[in-house]
Design a protein around this motif. Structure first.
Motif, mmCIF file in Angstrom:
data_model
loop_
_atom_site.group_PDB
_atom_site.id
_atom_site.type_symbol
_atom_site.label_atom_id
_atom_site.label_comp_id
_atom_site.label_asym_id
_atom_site.label_seq_id
_atom_site.Cartn_x
_atom_site.Cartn_y
_atom_site.Cartn_z
ATOM 1 N N MET A 90 0.886 -1.144 0.087
ATOM 2 C CA MET A 90 -0.010 -0.187 0.263
ATOM 3 C C MET A 90 0.997 1.243 -0.184
ATOM 4 O O MET A 90 2.025 1.190 0.659
ATOM 5 N N ILE A 91 0.406 2.254 -0.782
ATOM 6 C CA ILE A 91 1.179 3.479 -0.638
ATOM 7 C C ILE A 91 0.318 4.482 -0.322
ATOM 8 O O ILE A 91 -0.846 4.607 -0.872
ATOM 9 N N ILE A 92 0.755 5.305 0.457
ATOM 10 C CA ILE A 92 -0.121 6.506 1.228
ATOM 11 C C ILE A 92 0.485 7.713 0.415
ATOM 12 O O ILE A 92 1.446 8.027 0.555
ATOM 13 N N ALA A 93 -0.409 8.351 -0.069
ATOM 14 C CA ALA A 93 -0.263 9.417 -0.798
ATOM 15 C C ALA A 93 -1.166 10.686 -0.617
ATOM 16 O O ALA A 93 -2.473 10.359 -0.128
ATOM 17 N N ASP A 94 -0.836 11.970 -0.531
ATOM 18 C CA ASP A 94 -1.738 13.002 -0.192
ATOM 19 C C ASP A 94 -2.713 13.315 -1.352
ATOM 20 O O ASP A 94 -2.561 12.562 -2.445
ATOM 21 N N ASN A 95 -3.473 14.059 -1.252
ATOM 22 C CA ASN A 95 -4.324 14.533 -2.383
ATOM 23 C C ASN A 95 -3.969 15.728 -3.578
ATOM 24 O O ASN A 95 -4.632 16.180 -4.255
ATOM 25 N N VAL A 96 -2.529 15.787 -3.629
ATOM 26 C CA VAL A 96 -1.996 16.786 -4.562
ATOM 27 C C VAL A 96 -2.369 16.369 -5.975
ATOM 28 O O VAL A 96 -2.466 15.098 -6.277
ATOM 29 N N LYS A 97 -2.620 17.385 -6.753
ATOM 30 C CA LYS A 97 -3.115 17.004 -8.078
ATOM 31 C C LYS A 97 -2.281 15.909 -8.998
ATOM 32 O O LYS A 97 -2.966 14.931 -9.429
ATOM 33 N N TYR A 98 -0.888 16.047 -8.964
ATOM 34 C CA TYR A 98 -0.019 15.329 -9.617
ATOM 35 C C TYR A 98 -0.050 13.549 -9.015
ATOM 36 O O TYR A 98 0.566 12.811 -10.009
ATOM 37 N N HIS A 99 -0.804 13.368 -7.962
ATOM 38 C CA HIS A 99 -0.976 12.139 -7.704
ATOM 39 C C HIS A 99 -2.185 11.609 -8.218
ATOM 40 O O HIS A 99 -2.215 10.258 -7.940
ATOM 41 N N HIS A 100 -2.949 12.264 -8.756
ATOM 42 C CA HIS A 100 -4.171 11.806 -9.522
ATOM 43 C C HIS A 100 -4.069 12.046 -11.015
ATOM 44 O O HIS A 100 -5.026 12.295 -11.803
ATOM 45 N N PHE A 101 -2.700 11.855 -11.643
ATOM 46 C CA PHE A 101 -2.703 12.134 -13.164
ATOM 47 C C PHE A 101 -3.441 11.000 -13.937
ATOM 48 O O PHE A 101 -3.997 10.074 -13.536
ATOM 49 N N LYS A 102 -3.628 11.456 -15.157
ATOM 50 C CA LYS A 102 -4.835 10.797 -15.926
ATOM 51 C C LYS A 102 -4.395 9.398 -16.215
ATOM 52 O O LYS A 102 -5.110 8.355 -15.835
ATOM 53 N N GLY A 103 -3.203 9.016 -16.244
ATOM 54 C CA GLY A 103 -3.075 7.409 -16.424
ATOM 55 C C GLY A 103 -2.752 6.598 -15.232
ATOM 56 O O GLY A 103 -2.264 5.533 -15.335
ATOM 57 N N ILE A 104 -3.037 7.144 -14.101
ATOM 58 C CA ILE A 104 -2.652 6.579 -12.576
ATOM 59 C C ILE A 104 -3.551 5.168 -12.709
ATOM 60 O O ILE A 104 -3.223 4.148 -12.217
ATOM 61 N N ASN A 105 -4.880 5.236 -12.943
ATOM 62 C CA ASN A 105 -5.724 4.080 -12.948
ATOM 63 C C ASN A 105 -5.300 2.903 -13.695
ATOM 64 O O ASN A 105 -5.319 1.908 -13.294
ATOM 65 N N GLU A 106 -4.949 3.254 -14.964
ATOM 66 C CA GLU A 106 -4.367 2.084 -15.833
ATOM 67 C C GLU A 106 -3.253 1.630 -15.308
ATOM 68 O O GLU A 106 -2.811 0.417 -15.342
ATOM 69 N N TYR A 107 -2.149 2.323 -14.755
ATOM 70 C CA TYR A 107 -0.880 1.995 -14.137
ATOM 71 C C TYR A 107 -1.134 1.081 -13.056
ATOM 72 O O TYR A 107 -0.515 0.197 -12.730
ATOM 73 N N LEU A 108 -2.111 1.475 -12.044
ATOM 74 C CA LEU A 108 -2.017 0.852 -10.792
ATOM 75 C C LEU A 108 -2.961 -0.631 -11.015
ATOM 76 O O LEU A 108 -2.701 -1.407 -10.556
ATOM 77 N N GLU A 123 -1.988 -2.599 -13.653
ATOM 78 C CA GLU A 123 -0.857 -3.384 -14.020
ATOM 79 C C GLU A 123 -0.198 -3.795 -12.593
ATOM 80 O O GLU A 123 0.338 -4.849 -12.577
ATOM 81 N N LEU A 124 -0.078 -3.087 -11.377
ATOM 82 C CA LEU A 124 0.413 -3.465 -10.268
ATOM 83 C C LEU A 124 -0.512 -3.956 -9.324
ATOM 84 O O LEU A 124 -1.337 -3.491 -8.607
ATOM 85 N N LYS A 125 -0.504 -5.326 -9.553
ATOM 86 C CA LYS A 125 -1.625 -6.386 -8.625
ATOM 87 C C LYS A 125 -1.532 -5.997 -7.145
ATOM 88 O O LYS A 125 -2.362 -6.154 -6.463
ATOM 89 N N ASN A 126 -0.104 -5.912 -6.690
ATOM 90 C CA ASN A 126 -0.098 -6.162 -5.118
ATOM 91 C C ASN A 126 0.120 -4.684 -4.600
ATOM 92 O O ASN A 126 0.336 -4.579 -3.479
ATOM 93 N N ILE A 127 0.023 -3.562 -5.340
ATOM 94 C CA ILE A 127 0.042 -2.335 -4.830
ATOM 95 C C ILE A 127 -1.414 -1.381 -4.953
ATOM 96 O O ILE A 127 -2.014 -1.609 -5.841
ATOM 97 N N GLU A 128 -1.597 -0.785 -3.773
ATOM 98 C CA GLU A 128 -3.060 -0.051 -3.661
ATOM 99 C C GLU A 128 -2.396 1.290 -3.276
ATOM 100 O O GLU A 128 -1.666 1.424 -2.287
#
Length: 89
Positions: free
Chosen positions: A1-19, A21-26
């Motif tokens: 699990m990665i904890i992140a704040d809500n800054v805009k660049y943590h929500h970039f457009k391709g993040i959902n597709e990238y995540l 692919e990473l089955k063990n990381i949330e």
């Protein structure tokens, strides 16, 4: 699990597709405007109080040297570093 704040660049457009692919990381996003939950904010506050508070540096390199020196000293005190970076209720 990665904890992140809500800054805009943590929500970039391709993040959902990238995540997908990473089955063990949330991603766990911290609530907005909750700096008390963000561990790095405790460390920044401590650095400011110990190094930069009410201090005027003639040169930027002096500031960098003081911060670096403080970080080296706090790195030797693992219990203090752990306390600063821990979640505080």
């Amino acid at each position: 699990m990665i904890i992140a704040d809500n800054v805009k660049y943590h929500h970039f457009k391709g993040i959902n597709e990238y995540l997908k692919e990473l089955k063990n990381i949330e991603f766990l996003y911290l609530p907005s405007y909750c700096s008390e939950l963000n561990a790095i904010e405790h460390l920044w506050e401590n650095i400011r109080a110990a190094v930069t508070h009410n201090t005027l540096f003639d040169q930027f390199t002096e500031l960098l040297n003081q911060v670096q020196s403080y970080l080296c000293s706090i790195n030797k005190n693992k219990s203090k570093l752990k306390k600063l970076c821990a979640y505080i209720c």
